[in-house]
Scaffold this motif. Structure first.
Motif, mmCIF file in Angstrom:
data_model
loop_
_atom_site.group_PDB
_atom_site.id
_atom_site.type_symbol
_atom_site.label_atom_id
_atom_site.label_comp_id
_atom_site.label_asym_id
_atom_site.label_seq_id
_atom_site.Cartn_x
_atom_site.Cartn_y
_atom_site.Cartn_z
ATOM 1 N N ARG A 271 -6.217 -3.038 2.749
ATOM 2 C CA ARG A 271 -5.584 -2.952 1.426
ATOM 3 C C ARG A 271 -6.910 -2.859 0.429
ATOM 4 O O ARG A 271 -6.677 -2.433 -0.773
ATOM 5 C CB ARG A 271 -4.506 -3.738 1.025
ATOM 6 C CG ARG A 271 -2.988 -3.368 1.436
ATOM 7 C CD ARG A 271 -2.025 -3.787 0.676
ATOM 8 N NE ARG A 271 -1.926 -5.247 1.020
ATOM 9 C CZ ARG A 271 -1.410 -5.887 2.082
ATOM 10 N NH1 ARG A 271 -1.065 -5.459 3.243
ATOM 11 N NH2 ARG A 271 -1.596 -7.348 2.093
ATOM 12 N N THR A 272 -7.868 -3.651 0.886
ATOM 13 C CA THR A 272 -8.878 -3.473 -0.100
ATOM 14 C C THR A 272 -10.356 -2.955 0.300
ATOM 15 O O THR A 272 -11.305 -2.936 -0.214
ATOM 16 C CB THR A 272 -9.355 -4.846 -0.242
ATOM 17 O OG1 THR A 272 -9.627 -5.793 0.930
ATOM 18 C CG2 THR A 272 -8.283 -6.191 -0.916
ATOM 19 N N GLU B 83 -11.240 -0.335 -0.640
ATOM 20 C CA GLU B 83 -12.036 0.349 -1.671
ATOM 21 C C GLU B 83 -12.997 -0.832 -2.022
ATOM 22 O O GLU B 83 -14.446 -0.035 -2.427
ATOM 23 C CB GLU B 83 -11.339 0.604 -2.796
ATOM 24 C CG GLU B 83 -10.352 1.790 -2.626
ATOM 25 C CD GLU B 83 -9.174 1.452 -1.803
ATOM 26 O OE1 GLU B 83 -8.715 0.413 -1.450
ATOM 27 O OE2 GLU B 83 -8.482 2.650 -1.364
ATOM 28 N N SER C 243 -3.486 6.271 -0.260
ATOM 29 C CA SER C 243 -4.749 5.286 -0.580
ATOM 30 C C SER C 243 -4.389 3.996 0.594
ATOM 31 O O SER C 243 -3.402 3.734 0.902
ATOM 32 C CB SER C 243 -4.349 4.889 -2.104
ATOM 33 O OG SER C 243 -5.460 3.617 -2.035
ATOM 34 N N SER D 158 -4.788 1.173 -0.463
ATOM 35 C CA SER D 158 -4.197 0.071 -0.884
ATOM 36 C C SER D 158 -2.811 0.039 -0.807
ATOM 37 O O SER D 158 -2.077 -0.920 -1.127
ATOM 38 C CB SER D 158 -4.578 0.092 -2.533
ATOM 39 O OG SER D 158 -3.993 1.039 -3.069
#
Length: 173
Positions: A94-95, A97, A151, A153
């Motif tokens: 989820r992180t 990015e 995404s 996330s």
């Protein structure tokens, strides 16, 4: 989007003085990692980004994967994935990015295919959650999921991730 969950290749237990984190690959691991990388390439699953545990055996597995692909894949190593639980693996995904930037050749855009390279029992537990049934990965085993998300996330689960293929080195010719 596509997610590949993979366990590192077979490690060497011969040197009892080494910590678990510092164990390298053994001969079978050095044989299986390039073979599974070939399967990934041949089946159109080459990732855009590789997130890996920072252990020696996962670093070596990642190096063998990258050496077999047409071009090296941007790769980040994280202590967060060393012996991580399924929950920690999903949190790291989820992180994703935070790992992306225009420095060090890392992509600035969301990868469409993400490979997460880790350890058991966590990597098998994460795959089991997405499969909605128990599974176990042998060394260098993997599962490829088609994820209906926009995404990384997003929360991942069996409702938005369907297994496309599971592969183990023993299944390879």
């Amino acid at each position: 989007m596509r997610l590949i969950l993979m366990r590192h290749a077979k490690s060497d237990w011969a040197d009892a003085k080494l910590s678990d984190h510092e164990r390298p690959l053994n001969d079978r691991g050095r044989r299986d990692a390039p073979r599974i990388a070939g399967w990934i390439q041949d089946n159109g699953c080459r990732p855009d980004f590789l997130l890996s545990s920072d252990s020696k055996r996962t670093r070596e597995t990642a190096a063998f994967l990258n050496s077999r692909w047409e071009a090296p894949v941007p790769t980040c190593f994280s202590s967060d994935l060393y012996l991580a639980t399924a929950s920690s693996i999903f949190q790291t995904i989820r992180t994703t990015e935070k790992w992306l930037s225009d420095e060090d050749g890392l992509p600035e855009e969301h990868p469409q295919t993400l490979l997460v390279l880790g350890h058991n029992p966590g990597i098998s537990a994460a795959a089991s959650e997405l499969l909605d049934h128990a599974c176990g990965f042998p060394t260098a085993g993997l599962a490829v999921f088609e994820c209906q998300i926009s995404s990384w996330s997003a929360e991942l689960g069996p409702e938005n991730c369907q297994v496309w293929k599971e592969m183990r080195p023993k299944q390879l010719p």
